[in-house]
Design an enzyme around this catalytic site. Sequence first.
Site: not given
Length: 456
Positions: A228, A262
């Site tokens: 990720e 993010c």
Amino acid sequence: MAIETINPYTNKSVKKFDELSDAALENKIAQAEKAFGTWKTTPVKSRAELLHKVAALMLKKKEQLAGLITLEMGKLIAQSVGEIELSASIFEYYAKNAEKFLADKPLEVEEGSAFIRYSPIGIVLGVEPWNYPFYQIARIAAPNIAAGNVIVIKHASSVPQCAQAIQELFDEAGATAGIYTNLFISSKKVAGLAADTRIKGLSLTGSEEAGASLAEASGKNLKKSVLELGGSDPFIVLEDADLEKAVAMAVEGRMGNMGQACTAAKRIIVVEEIADTFLEKFKQQITGLKVGDPADKTTQVGPLSSEGAAQHLDEQVQKSIKEGATLVMGGKRIDREGAFYEPSILTDLKPGMTAYHEELFGPVASFYRVKNEEEAIKLANDSPFGLGGAVFSKNIDRAKKIADQIDTGMVYINEPTTSQPDLPFGGTKRSGYGRELSGLGIEEFVNKKLIRVSGK
């Protein structure tokens, strides 16, 4: 790299930790391997009991644990408490659902019978970041420990007290040594661990550079990995959106965690007929926010995670302005002690500009005007990243059709990209691969073994 707490509110060193020696690291891995030998055959109900205990301890100590987050990476204290509560809910979620997720899955076959059995694979190494120091660990630890794997964690070197606290939670919950192991090591040791035959899977949340390095190491050693990585999430607002709600959600989506997520709403894309109104309201809401100590509950703007992070963000902003971007507000360091940066807005961004292509990891919003939804979709997809995104419209069918055309792993309608235990989390393109959370998260590091019974 020093393993050290540096309070970003003061930029002063608080505490240092020694890195594990090679011999101590070897003992930790050997201990984890031994623990797996027993844990893999431990009934799922017993594994779930451990997760319940960890969750309960987290909630019992949430103020103390939240204080460590705020101390080490500067998160506003209310958001730190929220992170602890979310992390506990992830442990609870897998404790309650692991048996269902891991149950044999019958297959339809023409004769005889067949089913899939989910079996643990061994030691899983997690390389985790500083921006959500408990939540990121919960995402990998809860499902894998429930599945019968054991976990070793190389946490970010800037949050060692959080890393130690998580280890202590498992110890206090009664976990056998080796089921969960914190490793105080440098990033240089990761490649060696990837090559260790006892490590069966690798997971990383972090930068593209770190992800590429781990993917190379895992590929070279023929091991499964989950990544990720960064994101530059589009936040699309159509002309029929609830404007007040969209503005409020944009502020939350971009400024939460001081923009260091993010999945933050980094690119705000608004159709031209409401763009000026939206921008003015957005600007009003982030102007005059109270700057101060993140441990003070009244503070609205805290520091970034480190002095280096603040400097890098400023370099990106100044470079973008020189390249022709328009600064609507902010655009500089706050003149005070600590790693502070002003909430900022950039617009008139074009391909080739730094802020157009790079992830801005801080409280800087990139604002775009587009003619219509077709342009919004095209712009949303003009990014190397593909993590999350959001679409705001009162016409849900229309929003769904747009969501279907956005190249990301997640799209939220009428709310910014968020996270909860029962929703899968992950991206595509340079934002990584694989999924965490939900039923999908527990399937990443298991052997989906076919068992076939002959019908002849």
